[in-house]
Design an enzyme around this catalytic site. Structure first.
Site, PDB file in Angstrom:
ATOM      1  CB  SER A   7       8.991  36.853  58.443  1.00  0.00           C
ATOM      2  OG  SER A   7       8.050  37.451  57.603  1.00  0.00           O
ATOM      3  CD1 TRP A   8      12.439  34.838  52.721  1.00  0.00           C
ATOM      4  CD2 TRP A   8      10.684  33.704  51.919  1.00  0.00           C
ATOM      5  NE1 TRP A   8      12.893  34.018  51.705  1.00  0.00           N
ATOM      6  CE2 TRP A   8      11.836  33.308  51.206  1.00  0.00           C
ATOM      7  CE3 TRP A   8       9.457  33.123  51.598  1.00  0.00           C
ATOM      8  CZ2 TRP A   8      11.806  32.365  50.182  1.00  0.00           C
ATOM      9  CZ3 TRP A   8       9.416  32.175  50.573  1.00  0.00           C
ATOM     10  CH2 TRP A   8      10.581  31.806  49.884  1.00  0.00           C
ATOM     11  CG  ASP A  50       3.063  38.311  63.083  1.00  0.00           C
ATOM     12  OD1 ASP A  50       2.747  39.074  62.145  1.00  0.00           O
ATOM     13  OD2 ASP A  50       4.039  37.546  63.048  1.00  0.00           O
ATOM     14  CG  HIS A 108       5.970  40.109  61.397  1.00  0.00           C
ATOM     15  ND1 HIS A 108       5.714  38.767  61.206  1.00  0.00           N
ATOM     16  CD2 HIS A 108       6.885  40.452  60.442  1.00  0.00           C
ATOM     17  CE1 HIS A 108       6.433  38.320  60.176  1.00  0.00           C
ATOM     18  NE2 HIS A 108       7.162  39.324  59.710  1.00  0.00           N
ATOM     19  N   GLY A 121      11.549  38.591  54.164  1.00  0.00           N
ATOM     20  CA  GLY A 121      11.198  39.217  52.880  1.00  0.00           C
ATOM     21  C   GLY A 121      10.209  38.316  52.145  1.00  0.00           C
TER      22      GLY A 121
END
Length: 313
Positions: free
Chosen positions: A107-108, A264, A292, A40
């Site tokens: 990711s985050w 990605d 991703h 996120g």
């Protein structure tokens, strides 16, 4: 990935006057602790996230970050910064009486994993990271202003739609105004458009089921508002801070495996490559047929293999 399992324990942890986190434990009660840091920010955890880990070897710890998933209050932006989340991870570690644990994030979640490890290197046994994201201005510009837009022009048109033409020179800022509107309809419409852009672009082959997540009001509201809040504030850190040599030196001794999809377009390979250049000791896998998402076959396989390897540390 391992077969689905259910938690043997769930709980809540009050981390401030405002925020209460949801957490869950699964796998082996006496196993090696691993904490999963979701993406996120604002994404929340999913039952499938337990399946990256061998449930015989690992005590699997999942939690929803501030404002996300089952944590309360939903979509709350107050007292919600990178460094608040780093403190929360430490509070959870202490609550669960864990001395050191493995840290797994994509990711985050990779951003937060690096920020946490650099703040508490003595508590991290290993890092397994995917889709490296360090929240530099160049990374945000590529995905939210100009870059991925060249590859997904039809989805980009939908992303642009809620924003007046005269405000499109800074889309993160323009979305910030709408995502914080007092008008519910304006806010939810913007949240769904923001969320759909990421869902459409996150897999090499677009997954309609994944895209449909963006149509859920509560999910989209939390996901979009929290993401945008972090991005408009530059992640509450200096540009490039997580890649700075003095910060990498704090964690250079920690075993680290990075799995990165070649295609990605949310968190492009250039950032994983930049991490490898400043931290050559890491193991970097670039998956030739992945985007991703952590769930794409080649990516998932390598993440499970890394977790299996580190279970014996």
């Amino acid at each position: 990935m391992y077969p689905p399992i259910e938690p043997y324990q769930t709980g809540t942890l009050k981390v401030s006057d405002i925020h209460t986190l949801y957490y869950e434990l699964s796998g082996n009660k006496e196993g090696v602790p691993v904490v999963f840091l979701h993406g996120g920010p604002g994404g929340g955890v999913d039952a499938k996230d337990r399946s990256f880990f061998d449930p015989v070897k690992y005590k699997i710890i999942l939690f929803d970050q501030r404002g996300a998933g089952k944590s309360t209050p939903s979509a709350c932006l107050e007292e919600n910064t990178t460094w608040d989340l780093v403190k929360d991870i430490e509070k959870l570690r202490q609550e669960l009486k864990v001395d050191k644990w493995h840290v797994f994030g994509g990711s985050w979640g990779s951003t937060l994993s690096l920020a946490y490890a650099q703040s508490h290197p003595d508590r991290v046994k290993s890092l397994t990271l995917r889709g490296i994201f360090t929240l530099r201005k160049s990374e945000l510009k590529f995905f939210y202003q100009e870059g991925t837009s060249h590859l997904f022009p039809e989805a980009w048109d939908e992303y642009l739609a809620p924003i007046p033409v005269e405000e499109r020179h800074d889309l993160i800022l323009a979305y910030h105004a709408q995502l914080n509107s007092v008008d519910d309809e304006t806010r939810i419409k913007a949240a769904k458009a923001w969320s759909k852009w990421e869902m459409v672009t996150s897999k090499l082959f677009v997954d309609p089921e994944h895209v449909a997540e963006a149509d859920k009001d509560e999910f989209a509201n939390a996901f979009a508002r929290i993401e945008n809040h972090y991005f408009v504030n530059g992640g509450f850190m200096r540009d490039g801070q997580l890649l700075a040599p003095q910060e990498i030196d704090k964690i250079r001794h920690i075993p680290c495996t990075v799995v990165q999809g070649r295609y990605d377009v949310v968190c492009p390979t250039t950032t994983a490559y930049a991490l490898k250049k400043v931290w050559p000791e890491i193991t970097l896998h670039i998956v030739p047929d992945a985007g991703h998402s952590s769930r794409e076959p080649g990516t998932a396989k390598l993440l499970v293999e890394a977790a299996n390897k580190y279970a014996d540390l």
